[in-house]
Design a protein around this motif. Structure first.
Motif, PDB file in Angstrom:
ATOM      1  N   UNK A 137       0.814  -1.205   0.000  1.00 41.81           N
ATOM      2  CA  UNK A 137       0.000   0.000   0.000  1.00 41.81           C
ATOM      3  C   UNK A 137       0.852   1.262   0.000  1.00 41.81           C
ATOM      4  N   UNK A 138       1.889   1.321   0.831  1.00 38.47           N
ATOM      5  CA  UNK A 138       2.672   2.559   0.896  1.00 38.47           C
ATOM      6  C   UNK A 138       3.428   2.780  -0.418  1.00 38.47           C
ATOM      7  N   UNK A 139       3.856   1.702  -1.073  1.00 32.18           N
ATOM      8  CA  UNK A 139       4.490   1.865  -2.381  1.00 32.18           C
ATOM      9  C   UNK A 139       3.486   2.389  -3.411  1.00 32.18           C
ATOM     10  N   UNK A 140       2.290   1.819  -3.402  1.00 30.63           N
ATOM     11  CA  UNK A 140       1.268   2.230  -4.371  1.00 30.63           C
ATOM     12  C   UNK A 140       0.847   3.683  -4.155  1.00 30.63           C
ATOM     13  N   UNK A 141       0.599   4.059  -2.910  1.00 29.06           N
ATOM     14  CA  UNK A 141       0.161   5.425  -2.618  1.00 29.06           C
ATOM     15  C   UNK A 141       1.260   6.435  -2.937  1.00 29.06           C
ATOM     16  N   UNK A 142       2.518   6.072  -2.680  1.00 35.10           N
ATOM     17  CA  UNK A 142       3.630   6.969  -3.007  1.00 35.10           C
ATOM     18  C   UNK A 142       3.680   7.233  -4.506  1.00 35.10           C
ATOM     19  N   UNK A 143       3.513   6.187  -5.300  1.00 35.28           N
ATOM     20  CA  UNK A 143       3.465   6.340  -6.759  1.00 35.28           C
ATOM     21  C   UNK A 143       2.310   7.257  -7.160  1.00 35.28           C
ATOM     22  N   UNK A 144       1.159   7.047  -6.548  1.00 36.44           N
ATOM     23  CA  UNK A 144      -0.007   7.889  -6.846  1.00 36.44           C
ATOM     24  C   UNK A 144       0.268   9.343  -6.475  1.00 36.44           C
ATOM     25  N   UNK A 145       0.926   9.559  -5.349  1.00 36.23           N
ATOM     26  CA  UNK A 145       1.250  10.924  -4.915  1.00 36.23           C
ATOM     27  C   UNK A 145       2.116  11.640  -5.944  1.00 36.23           C
ATOM     28  N   UNK A 146       3.147  10.954  -6.430  1.00 38.27           N
ATOM     29  CA  UNK A 146       4.039  11.574  -7.413  1.00 38.27           C
ATOM     30  C   UNK A 146       3.287  11.878  -8.705  1.00 38.27           C
ATOM     31  N   UNK A 147       2.464  10.954  -9.145  1.00 38.64           N
ATOM     32  CA  UNK A 147       1.711  11.172 -10.381  1.00 38.64           C
ATOM     33  C   UNK A 147       0.710  12.320 -10.229  1.00 38.64           C
ATOM     34  N   UNK A 148       0.076  12.420  -9.067  1.00 32.37           N
ATOM     35  CA  UNK A 148      -0.843  13.532  -8.818  1.00 32.37           C
ATOM     36  C   UNK A 148      -0.095  14.853  -8.740  1.00 32.37           C
ATOM     37  N   UNK A 149       1.088  14.834  -8.128  1.00 35.56           N
ATOM     38  CA  UNK A 149       1.911  16.040  -8.091  1.00 35.56           C
ATOM     39  C   UNK A 149       2.314  16.474  -9.479  1.00 35.56           C
ATOM     40  N   UNK A 150       2.693  15.511 -10.313  1.00 36.61           N
ATOM     41  CA  UNK A 150       3.053  15.818 -11.698  1.00 36.61           C
ATOM     42  C   UNK A 150       1.863  16.403 -12.456  1.00 36.61           C
ATOM     43  N   UNK A 151       0.702  15.833 -12.260  1.00 40.29           N
ATOM     44  CA  UNK A 151      -0.505  16.322 -12.942  1.00 40.29           C
ATOM     45  C   UNK A 151      -0.849  17.748 -12.521  1.00 40.29           C
ATOM     46  N   UNK A 152      -0.543  18.089 -11.273  1.00 39.06           N
ATOM     47  CA  UNK A 152      -0.855  19.425 -10.750  1.00 39.06           C
ATOM     48  C   UNK A 152       0.152  20.474 -11.198  1.00 39.06           C
ATOM     49  N   UNK A 153       1.292  20.030 -11.720  1.00 44.41           N
ATOM     50  CA  UNK A 153       2.355  20.957 -12.129  1.00 44.41           C
ATOM     51  C   UNK A 153       2.057  21.503 -13.517  1.00 44.41           C
ATOM     52  N   UNK A 154       1.878  22.817 -13.592  1.00 43.23           N
ATOM     53  CA  UNK A 154       1.557  23.453 -14.874  1.00 43.23           C
ATOM     54  C   UNK A 154       2.349  24.755 -15.009  1.00 43.23           C
ATOM     55  N   UNK A 155       2.768  25.080 -16.248  1.00 44.37           N
ATOM     56  CA  UNK A 155       3.490  26.343 -16.438  1.00 44.37           C
ATOM     57  C   UNK A 155       2.675  27.522 -15.937  1.00 44.37           C
ATOM     58  N   UNK A 156       3.325  28.388 -15.182  1.00 40.30           N
ATOM     59  CA  UNK A 156       2.762  29.577 -14.562  1.00 40.30           C
ATOM     60  C   UNK A 156       1.851  29.256 -13.380  1.00 40.30           C
ATOM     61  N   UNK A 157       1.874  27.989 -12.956  1.00 40.60           N
ATOM     62  CA  UNK A 157       1.265  27.633 -11.680  1.00 40.60           C
ATOM     63  C   UNK A 157       2.295  27.844 -10.575  1.00 40.60           C
ATOM     64  N   UNK A 158       2.175  27.087  -9.478  1.00 42.42           N
ATOM     65  CA  UNK A 158       3.063  27.270  -8.335  1.00 42.42           C
ATOM     66  C   UNK A 158       3.559  25.920  -7.811  1.00 42.42           C
ATOM     67  N   UNK A 159       4.720  25.945  -7.189  1.00 42.92           N
ATOM     68  CA  UNK A 159       5.216  24.741  -6.538  1.00 42.92           C
ATOM     69  C   UNK A 159       4.233  24.230  -5.490  1.00 42.92           C
ATOM     70  N   UNK A 160       3.544  25.132  -4.832  1.00 44.19           N
ATOM     71  CA  UNK A 160       2.567  24.733  -3.823  1.00 44.19           C
ATOM     72  C   UNK A 160       1.425  23.906  -4.385  1.00 44.19           C
ATOM     73  N   UNK A 161       1.149  24.040  -5.686  1.00 47.36           N
ATOM     74  CA  UNK A 161       0.102  23.225  -6.316  1.00 47.36           C
ATOM     75  C   UNK A 161       0.504  21.750  -6.288  1.00 47.36           C
ATOM     76  N   UNK A 162       1.790  21.502  -6.539  1.00 50.97           N
ATOM     77  CA  UNK A 162       2.323  20.139  -6.493  1.00 50.97           C
ATOM     78  C   UNK A 162       2.247  19.602  -5.069  1.00 50.97           C
ATOM     79  N   UNK A 163       2.689  20.422  -4.125  1.00 54.63           N
ATOM     80  CA  UNK A 163       2.701  20.009  -2.720  1.00 54.63           C
ATOM     81  C   UNK A 163       1.297  19.668  -2.228  1.00 54.63           C
ATOM     82  N   UNK A 164       0.335  20.511  -2.565  1.00 55.63           N
ATOM     83  CA  UNK A 164      -1.053  20.296  -2.116  1.00 55.63           C
ATOM     84  C   UNK A 164      -1.591  18.960  -2.622  1.00 55.63           C
ATOM     85  N   UNK A 165      -1.340  18.662  -3.893  1.00 55.09           N
ATOM     86  CA  UNK A 165      -1.834  17.411  -4.470  1.00 55.09           C
ATOM     87  C   UNK A 165      -1.209  16.205  -3.772  1.00 55.09           C
TER      88      UNK A 165
END
Length: 269
Positions: A142-170
């Motif tokens: 579970x912790x491996x799976x959720x960690x992978x999901x966290x990184x993918x969600x962080x990547x999805x939240x990262x957009x040009x002219x957005x903020x680093x905090x958007x990644x952190x929040x996700x």
């Protein structure tokens, strides 16, 4: 001032945190960093093809050193601020910076983060993967799976002219929703021309805060997800290895990304 300078100046005048122009990679630099990143990915693929129960973490270190140097690269961790090996190998309750050892043998049921960083022609790259050794119990899976999901969600939240905090929040929201915590004091970092550049990339800040994601920025997304408390301690003997304070499991996956005009590109993972 060119148009980008004007845009950055306008954002800064409104209280936004913007990167220094020196943090924005040129097309020529990006081309060279891609070569380093390609080698870094190949090193991790090489580890993935050989890692197994019964091998020592020192054997992983040799795999990394030999493959990297045979392809013209240099393992970035080797002798970095005194780090004695070519790769970080962090098992189970080790959050990060585990030092490979002939005495550390991979066992069935272990989870291990292998953190590979490469210098090629003076340019840096960095990524890590989690590996399951043999058969995992539900807790480790579970912790491996959720960690992978966290990184993918962080990547999805990262957009040009957005903020680093958007990644952190996700990342932090998903970790907490699954009963986990995110290490606060250790985070990601800029990379490319040096091993560690600005900015520091936190995974516990609020959406819409922190540095603006400007095309040309390059950094790592590498949250450290803990089973229990986010608190940790550092091994007093070696000065490097970071353990969970409560002996709970920890997992980490690291992507190195480039912000472009169209989105965020993964360079190595």
């Amino acid at each position: 001032m060119d148009r980008l300078d004007i845009k950055l100046w306008n954002l800064a005048s409104k209280g936004q945190i913007v990167p220094d122009r020196s943090l924005l990679k040129t097309p020529e630099q990006i081309a060279e960093i891609r070569k380093s990143a390609d080698l870094n990915t190949a090193v991790l693929d090489h580890v993935a093809a050989h890692i197994k129960a019964g091998m020592s973490t020192a054997e992983i270190d040799k795999l990394v050193y030999d493959f990297t140097t045979e392809h013209g690269g240099i393992p970035a961790p080797l002798n970095y601020e005194g780090f004695p090996k070519s790769v970080c190998t962090s098992i189970n309750n080790v959050i990060c910076h585990g030092i490979p050892s002939e005495d550390e043998i991979l066992q069935d049921g272990d989870i291990i983060n292998v953190d590979v960083s490469t210098i090629l022609n003076g340019y840096y790259s960095d990524a890590s993967r989690m590996f399951a050794i043999g058969n995992l119990d539900e807790r480790s899976e579970k912790i491996m799976r959720v960690t992978k999901e966290c990184v993918e969600l962080g990547l999805k939240a990262a957009k040009p002219w957005g903020h680093l905090g958007d990644i952190a929040h996700a990342i932090n929201s998903h970790a907490q929703a699954n009963g986990y915590s995110v290490v606060e004091e250790i985070g990601g970092h800029g990379i490319g021309l040096e091993f560690h550049e600005e900015p520091f990339v936190s995974y516990v800040t609020k959406k819409g805060t922190e540095m603006v994601l400007v095309p040309g920025m390059m950094f790592t997304i590498e949250p450290m997800i803990n089973e229990g408390t986010p608190e940790f301690f550092v091994d007093e003997d070696n000065g490097w290895t970071v353990y969970t304070l409560d002996d709970g499991l920890s997992a980490q996956i690291e992507y190195m990304v480039l912000v472009t005009e169209k989105g965020v590109e993964v360079l190595t993972k």
